[in-house]
Design a protein around this motif. Structure first.
Motif, PDB file in Angstrom:
ATOM      1  N   ILE A 231       4.582 -17.503   5.982  1.00 46.34           N
ATOM      2  CA  ILE A 231       5.847 -17.164   6.226  1.00 46.34           C
ATOM      3  C   ILE A 231       6.261 -18.479   7.445  1.00 46.34           C
ATOM      4  CG2 ILE A 231       7.398 -15.795   7.542  1.00 46.34           C
ATOM      5  CD1 ILE A 231       6.119 -13.396   6.391  1.00 46.34           C
TER       6      ILE A 231
ATOM      7  N   SER B 119       8.571 -18.738   9.831  1.00 49.45           N
ATOM      8  CA  SER B 119       9.202 -17.768  10.941  1.00 49.45           C
ATOM      9  C   SER B 119      10.421 -18.549  11.318  1.00 49.45           C
ATOM     10  CB  SER B 119       8.362 -17.191  11.810  1.00 49.45           C
ATOM     11  OG  SER B 119       7.246 -16.252  11.420  1.00 49.45           O
TER      12      SER B 119
ATOM     13  N   THR C  18      13.546 -18.705   9.069  1.00 53.44           N
ATOM     14  CA  THR C  18      14.112 -17.253   8.637  1.00 53.44           C
ATOM     15  C   THR C  18      15.725 -17.390   9.278  1.00 53.44           C
ATOM     16  OG1 THR C  18      12.105 -16.173   9.452  1.00 53.44           O
ATOM     17  CG2 THR C  18      14.272 -15.039   9.415  1.00 53.44           C
TER      18      THR C  18
ATOM     19  N   VAL D  79      13.651 -14.529   4.338  1.00 53.13           N
ATOM     20  CA  VAL D  79      12.546 -14.885   4.663  1.00 53.13           C
ATOM     21  C   VAL D  79      11.943 -16.073   3.949  1.00 53.13           C
ATOM     22  CG1 VAL D  79      10.168 -13.971   5.482  1.00 53.13           C
ATOM     23  CG2 VAL D  79      12.150 -12.694   5.500  1.00 53.13           C
TER      24      VAL D  79
ATOM     25  N   GLY E 212       9.309  -7.734  11.061  1.00 48.23           N
ATOM     26  CA  GLY E 212       8.441  -8.387   9.946  1.00 48.23           C
ATOM     27  C   GLY E 212       8.663  -7.634   8.703  1.00 48.23           C
TER      28      GLY E 212
ATOM     29  N   ASP F 176       4.254 -10.360  10.748  1.00 51.50           N
ATOM     30  CA  ASP F 176       5.375 -10.130  11.748  1.00 51.50           C
ATOM     31  C   ASP F 176       6.233 -11.424  11.698  1.00 51.50           C
ATOM     32  OD1 ASP F 176       4.568  -7.573  12.467  1.00 51.50           O
ATOM     33  OD2 ASP F 176       3.383  -8.328  13.992  1.00 51.50           O
ATOM     34  N   LEU F 177       7.416 -11.084  12.183  1.00 49.90           N
ATOM     35  CA  LEU F 177       8.374 -12.518  11.862  1.00 49.90           C
ATOM     36  C   LEU F 177       8.365 -12.584  13.444  1.00 49.90           C
ATOM     37  CD1 LEU F 177      11.108 -11.465   9.539  1.00 49.90           C
ATOM     38  CD2 LEU F 177       9.674 -13.496   9.347  1.00 49.90           C
TER      39      LEU F 177
ATOM     40  N   ILE G  15       9.483 -15.596  15.964  1.00 49.67           N
ATOM     41  CA  ILE G  15       9.986 -16.729  16.243  1.00 49.67           C
ATOM     42  C   ILE G  15      10.168 -17.272  17.707  1.00 49.67           C
ATOM     43  CG2 ILE G  15      12.258 -18.089  15.539  1.00 49.67           C
ATOM     44  CD1 ILE G  15      13.031 -15.668  13.775  1.00 49.67           C
TER      45      ILE G  15
END
Length: 1443
Positions: free
Chosen positions: A678, A680, A683, A767, A846, A885-886, A888
């Protein structure tokens, strides 16, 4: 090799010790069993002598033996089976693991810092057990029994008789041909009689008397009374007695299975490998043991006959063998050994061993050595040489046929036991056992030659091996270690004799010797030689041996002077592989983990993958699931270079392991998944509903959506527009707490504040996933993970529900994506929605999903569904639920000095929105909105405003950087036409039919710019939308007309509209909302209008007023039949000004219709006059006079919408220009004022609107388009254009490298400006007839009109004298003269016209130019005089005729 506890000088003597048999009566065995020990085990801890021992060699020299150890063992009449030995070794290795808290050595080699265990106790245990469990063979005598202890108990009825029985039993075992095992050193074995006495239970006097009897019978040297069991076992708990037996028994617990346990362990083995490789004598091992008493059991290494042959130890699961060891350990640890023995008993046993060795064993050995030596010396004479000569004579150096006993086998000759060659070997072995290495070496050396001569390869190899070891152990090292002896021995054992056990012993000994000499390279090469997979013994013994030797080779490489780290790692991997094959999972895992230190992070990704994969598998097998998950995770997250099939296998393995882990704790927290990646920071978060698609003629406002790319320039423009409208709403000031509205948050937006979201409006989180693998990933049940803290309406935290995590759909609705497929190496975004139903603080943590892969197909291209991947639903092979989890990271801070010098990051709060109360929500639809227009074309469209929320909205405004592009009409209903159908051709203009016979004179109307939203102080860009009642109720919609005008430049135009609106109910957090729309218009060329204005020569009009103007308008059709345009008709030209108006058209041709086909031009001339005083507005007023000159049969009312709107909008950019501020310097003040006044004379504020129609053929229909162009005239005589002219790039100039002198140039008005200060006009007859023959002088009256064009008083000097008298000047002017006053000085008031009566005198006929008067003027309050050169601009020609 790794460090060992023992040095090689200690290891070898301990490995080869004199062997003593023990034969016990049942009663004696019972006494020792009270201590949970057999007799042999009882002696084991005390079998090393504590003092030096002396003996004499055959030359009667004293020889000292240090640390002598003897090995006492029960007589076992069956040889150990190879499978059992393998089982024992396997268990010894698996039972020895690195200690838990062991501190590893840190070795730094080059770039590597390696944590390596310095010792390898499992190898030492293996080596010790291996050497101890070596079966006795016929070619060597080192582990043959030298003596036998016959043990009886004092409690027996007839102990002496029992001794006789035992002695006979021993003799029968040794000399009966039924027994091939055990092996005895010499026929005359030493018998030592031991009487055991139980102190606690027995009769001591009886024991003493029996002992005396024994001494009489066997001699004091041959018997011993051993007193044990001094305390009763029930007193065991009173005092702690050390247990010296446990270390020996645990180490060899399987070797010492005795009858007090439940019987031998079940040992599983592969029967196929149990060939008689260890029965080196070639005799059958099956021996009947019926005649033995019950203590003659099978060998402890005998396989259990009931064991299952099919369950082989090579199989994948060795739990049975490992558990058996574990149980034995448990059994042993629970038992106290020596419970009936006191420390005095310990000393008695130690004393017994001393006595036995000193008085029994060593004298026996000394005597035997002497006997053997004597035999050898006697044989060295004639018989020996005769024997050799005979042998050579008959066979030609070939070995003669031996008797029937001298059997042949693959390793050459087999000697009978009494063969003289074997006597030398016996003597050598005896010397070796008592550490007489010099004598041993010479005997081995002699034997070696004999064996080689006879081609007895097995015997020769044995002699070579021991000769090499003896040479090494000789005190004072008289000769170097003959490594080549060992090499030959190993090669012979391995290749000729096919005996890997003996070869292995050679390698173990030689490697230790080489290591002690720091010859690590040679040691490593030796160890590796024996690790080939093509060994004679296939299966687990080979694998275990190879694994241990490879590991030791690896340690050799790392212990070199310059460590060979990569070789170390490579051989550790090989060792791990072989450990794995041998079923030693823990050791395999340890080897791979140690090697991983070298390969990690060095770019050897395939090697790293292999190691991680193996670590994962081994960890899983050992149920170290967390390690397994971690290892498999590494394979997947590194940019893998593996093939798709391999990656698929890795992924499936990972999912399988993960599934097992998650099943262990189903209620635990969701695990973090490694795939897909991902990004992040990429996003994006979008607040609001998705845009509606276009519906027929309805087109929804573009607003903001996730499909739009971020553009910093446009984002800055939107911000400026919003600031502009907010400033207008807040009376010209942007509030300090203003923060631009952001509907879409990304990595470029300012995310330092908590974003505001509105309740009941969705939040979309985009995402960015990336699949790094070459296999597709299928995510199912994909949704956002969030935490919500609700607040009540008053804004306080709700006490009951403090925090809700991922639950409560009442508070927050969550959208689930049932299937999300990411193809191999694809980047793909998922848009996930949340629906807030309550105000509060939301934290998006997330994503949560099931990770799986597709069954049956490796890649899914978009071409078509592959077999097994039916569209819609993909068949999942396996999936695990987890989360990612996101997180950033905010922008790096770089403001203060501290932030610049350190690395600090600001917050990024795009995932932490605050949900606020309800707000109105506007949707805007455009109806009949064009995409293409001609430049200047006017088109009418409609805009629909819809309030789709539950709150009323108000204060609707629209702001744009291009206000000249559109209008909603004027402020008053009168000025705005209701519908376009009131005129012919459905014109967008307000029209009035006119009389076709009307002359080309102007129709006058007026309008104020304030009516059209444009005043001096207003912002023309901000336009209020005229909503009825200024409020739009929930669910209501309003349609309003909107006129559009194509921009003057051709090309594609992006025009941004920003709609601003507020809630009727004021909200504390969100003051206003906005809606954006970007219209894209493509314009094509239409007309190009150029205009100039100049003063009329006739200073007075019909009404006698001065100041007429002529306006010339050039119209060119620049359209090259684009958009199907046939021709343009100029239907009306209007003027708009505060001070001037068109009076009439000066059109010379009668044809009124002004048509222009492609590339045609037309020129129009109009007369403009000043407005009458009552029409002229004051400077501050915004009233403009419109004058229309019509070329068609309809008047377009130019002072109404939309004509006036677009006119004012084009004018607004001029109105916005700041007025020139008066200068502060007083000395220059007057001069500048003068120049400004003079400049004003040449200024004119006249604006022209050209209205036209275009006839267009489209789809065989004729359409009429209409439009207007504006020309703003500012200066007399200067050409103005309707469309902006392209600027020529300035020519390059040379750089000047010196500073120019600061010379202030005095301000002077230009010639053009001066010529407009005073306007002169000569009135005279065009021709004058005069009879020159009657009167020679001709006088002509001439009137000179002087007009002051400025607003100030002007002093004028008129000079009539000719400037020059040169012939050229005479030619130009002709010879005439002015009579009367030739210089006048006048003062003209503001805009006054003054006439001077002059007389010109001519002397003959001709054409004369009267334009010679020079006029000088200055402002009355100024000193400087300026000459006006107007008279030179146009010749005033007069013709003088003679009559």
């Amino acid at each position: 090799m790794a460090q060992c506890v023992q040095s090689v000088q200690e290891l070898i003597p301990d490995s080869f010790v004199p062997c003593v048999a023990a034969l016990c009566s049942d009663e004696a065995e019972r006494l020792t069993r009270l201590n949970h020990l057999s007799f042999a085990e009882l002696l084991k801890p005390f079998s090393r002598l504590t003092s030096e021992v002396h003996m004499r060699d055959p030359n009667n020299q004293l020889h000292i033996i240090k640390n002598l150890k003897i090995a006492v063992s029960n007589i076992i009449t069956q040889p150990p089976q190879p499978g059992a030995i393998r089982k024992l070794l396997n268990d010894v290795v698996s039972g020895s693991q690195p200690a838990e808290g062991l501190v590893a050595n840190v070795i730094t080699a080059g770039d590597y810092d390696l944590n390596i265990s310095a010792t390898t106790p499992w190898f030492e245990s293996y080596r010790e057990t291996f050497l101890q469990s070596m079966p006795a063979s016929d070619h060597e005598f080192l582990n043959h029994y030298l003596a036998c202890m016959l043990v009886a108990s004092s409690s027996e009825a007839e102990p002496v008789e029992q001794f006789s029985k035992l002695s006979q039993e021993q003799h029968r075992i040794q000399h009966n041909s039924d027994y091939s095992y055990p092996k005895w050193f010499i026929p005359n074995t030493l018998k030592y009689y031991v009487l055991l006495h139980d102190v606690s239970a027995g009769d001591e006097q009886r024991a003493e008397s029996i002992y005396e009897e024994m001494k009489q019978k066997y001699g004091t040297q041959g018997c011993y009374l051993l007193k044990i069991n001094s305390r009763t076992s029930n007193r065991a708990s009173d005092e702690q007695i050390p247990d010296p037996w446990s270390q020996y028994l645990q180490k060899n617990s399987i070797q010492n299975q005795e009858s007090y346990e439940d019987g031998p362990c079940t040992i599983t083995s592969n029967k196929n490998s149990d060939s008689n490789l260890l029965s080196l004598d070639g005799l059958d091992n099956e021996v009947k043991v019926d005649g033995l008493p019950n203590n003659f059991r099978a060998h402890p290494l005998q396989l259990d006959s009931s064991s299952d042959a099919s369950n082989s130890i090579d199989g994948p699961d060795h739990v049975k063998s490992a558990s058996s060891l574990h149980e034995t350990k448990k059994a042993n640890t629970g038992i106290i050994h020596g419970a009936c023995l006191t420390l005095t008993d310990h000393d008695r046993i130690r004393q017994f061993i001393q006595e036995f060795t000193f008085r029994g064993l060593l004298p026996h050995i000394e005597k035997t050595i002497r006997q053997l030596n004597d035999q050898l010396i006697s044989r060295k004479g004639l018989s020996r040489s005769l024997f050799s000569a005979t042998k050579k004579w008959f066979s030609g150096s070939k070995v003669p046929e031996k008797s029937i006993n001298e059997l042949k086998n693959t390793s050459g000759l087999l000697y009978p036991p009494e063969a003289p060659e074997l006597q030398i070997r016996k003597m050598a072995d005896l010397c070796f056992l008592v550490q007489h290495y010099d004598l041993a070496y010479s005997c081995y050396h002699t034997a070696k030659k004999d064996f080689l001569n006879d081609q007895a390869m097995l015997y020769a190899a044995g002699a070579l091996e021991m000769a090499a070891v003896s040479a090494f152990l000789q005190p004072g090292a008289p000769r170097p270690y003959p490594a080549h002896y060992m090499d030959t021995a190993i090669q012979t054992y391995r290749d000729i004799c096919k005996n890997m056990v003996l070869a292995e012993r050679c390698v173990l000994l030689s490697a230790e010797i080489l290591k002690s000499q720091s010859k690590y390279s040679e040691a490593a090469a030796l160890l590796i030689r024996l690790t080939s997979e093509q060994n004679t013994w296939k299966g687990m013994d080979s694998d275990l041996r190879s694994a241990l030797l490879l590991e030791q080779a690896a340690h050799c490489f790392i212990n070199m002077k310059s460590p060979m780290v990569r070789k170390y790692a490579f051989h550790m991997i090989l060792a791990g592989h072989r450990f794995s094959k041998a079923g030693q999972k823990k050791h395999a895992l340890r080897c791979y983990c140690q090697a991983m230190q070298v390969y990690k992070g060095k770019g050897w990704s395939l090697a790293e993958d292999h190691i991680n994969f193996t670590i994962g598998r081994q960890s899983y097998t050992l149920r170290q699931l967390d390690n397994a998950v971690s290892a498999f995770r590494h394979i997947l997250i590194n940019e893998s270079k593996q093939s798709a099939a391999q990656q698929g296998a890795f992924l499936r393995e990972y999912l399988y392991v993960y599934k097992n882990v998650s099943q262990l704790s189903p209620d635990g927290p969701l695990p973090q998944l490694p795939l897909p990646y991902i990004n992040s920071s990429a996003t994006r978060v979008f607040f609001g509903h998705d845009r509606r698609p276009a519906d027929g003629e309805k087109q929804a406002a573009t607003h903001v959506s996730l499909d739009q790319e971020y553009d910093s320039e446009s984002s800055q423009q939107w911000r400026e527009l919003e600031e502009q409208v907010v400033a207008v709403v807040n009376r010209g000031v942007v509030p300090s707490n203003f923060y631009p509205t952001q509907y879409c948050l990304n990595s470029y937006s300012d995310n330092s504040r908590f974003p505001l979201a509105v309740v009941e409006e969705p939040i979309t989180v985009e995402v960015a996933f990336r699949n790094p693998l070459k296999v597709p990933l299928l995510l199912t049940d994909l949704s956002l993970l969030w935490k919500f803290q609700p607040k009540d309406i008053s804004g306080k935290d709700n006490e009951e529900v403090k925090e809700l995590v991922t639950g409560e759909p009442k508070m927050i609705g969550t959208e689930h994506i049932s299937e999300f497929l990411i193809n191999s190496e694809e980047s793909k975004v998922a848009r996930l929605k949340l629906f807030p139903h309550h105000i509060g603080e939301l934290h998006i943590l997330g994503v949560v999903y099931n990770l799986g892969t597709i069954q049956g197909c490796m890649t899914v291209d978009g071409i078509g569904s592959l077999p097994g991947c039916h569209t819609g639903k993909h068949s999942l092979s396996m999936s695990v639920r987890g989360r990612q989890d996101l997180e950033i990271q905010g922008p790096r801070l770089n403001n203060t000095k501290e932030e610049k010098t350190s690395i600090k990051y600001g917050p990024d709060r795009r995932l932490d929105p605050i949900i606020t109360e309800e707000m109105p929500l506007l949707e805007v639809f455009f109806i009949h909105f064009p995409t293409g227009l001609l430049c200047g074309e006017i088109r009418k469209a409609y805009v629909e405003f819809v309030n789709v929320s539950k709150s009323p909205l108000t204060g609707l405004k629209v702001v744009s950087k291009r206000p000249e592009f559109f209008t909603f009409g004027g402020n008053t209903a009168v000025l705005t036409p209701l519908s376009p159908s009131a005129s012919e051709n459905c014109s967008a203009y307000k029209t009035v039919a006119t009389d076709s016979t009307a002359v080309c004179t102007a129709l006058i109307s007026s309008a104020s710019s304030v009516d059209f939203g444009i005043g001096i102080g207003s912002q023309p860009e901000v336009i209020p939308v005229p909503l009825p009642d200024t409020v739009l109720l929930p669910g209501a919609s309003v349609q309003l007309p909107m006129w559009l005008r194509g921009p003057d430049e051709e090309g594609v135009h992006e025009i941004n509209f920003l709609f601003y609106y507020e809630s009727v109910k004021k909200q504390p957090k969100i003051r206003h909302r906005i809606l954006r729309h970007t219209a894209v218009i493509c314009t094509s060329r239409s007309l190009n209008v150029r205009a100039t204005v100049c003063r009329s020569n006739s200073l007075e009009d019909e009404e006698g007023r001065g100041g007429n103007m002529l306006v010339f308008v050039d119209v060119e059709n620049t359209n090259t039949s684009e958009a199907g345009v046939k021709e343009f008709h100029i239907v009306q030209v209007s003027s708009s000004s505060k001070h001037w108006k068109f009076q009439k058209s000066v059109n010379l041709s009668e044809n009124k219709d002004a048509k222009l086909a492609s590339r045609e031009k037309g020129k129009f001339c109009f007369k403009a006059i000043r407005c009458k005083e009552k029409e002229v507005a004051t400077q501050s007023s915004e009233k403009y006079t419109f004058a229309d000159i019509i070329f068609g049969n309809e008047q377009i009312i130019s002072s109404a919408s939309p004509c006036a709107d677009f006119f004012y909008r084009s004018l607004s950019s001029e109105l916005k220009k700041p007025q020139a501020q008066p200068s502060v310097h007083t000395e220059k003040q007057s001069l500048e004022d003068a120049v400004r006044l003079i400049q004003k004379c040449s200024e004119v504020d006249l604006n022209i609107v050209v209205l036209w129609k275009a006839y267009v053929v489209e789809d065989s229909k004729q359409l009429i388009l209409e439009g207007q162009h504006h020309v703003i005239l500012r200066t007399i005589g200067k050409e103005a254009f309707s469309c902006p002219q392209k600027q020529e790039p300035p020519e390059m100039e040379l750089l000047k490298f010196f500073r120019p002198e600061n010379t202030t140039v005095p301000l002077r008005p230009s010639v053009e400006q001066l010529s407009n200060l005073i306007k002169t006009s000569l009135h005279y007859p065009e021709s004058f007839n005069h009879p020159f023959h009657q009167k020679s002088l001709c006088l002509v009256p001439v009137t000179l009109l002087l007009s002051n064009c400025s607003k100030a008083d002007v002093d004028v000097i008129v000079d009539l004298r000719h400037k020059t008298t040169s012939p050229e000047a005479l030619e130009i002017h002709g010879s005439f003269t002015w009579l009367g006053q030739t210089q006048y000085k006048l003062q003209l008031k503001s805009q006054e016209i003054h006439s001077l009566q002059l007389k010109a005198c001519f002397v003959h006929t001709g054409v004369y130019n009267l334009g010679t008067p020079r006029v000088f003027a200055k402002l009355s309050d100024q000193v400087t005089v300026f000459e006006t050169s107007q008279q030179n601009s146009m010749p005033a020609l007069i013709i003088i005729n003679n009559v």
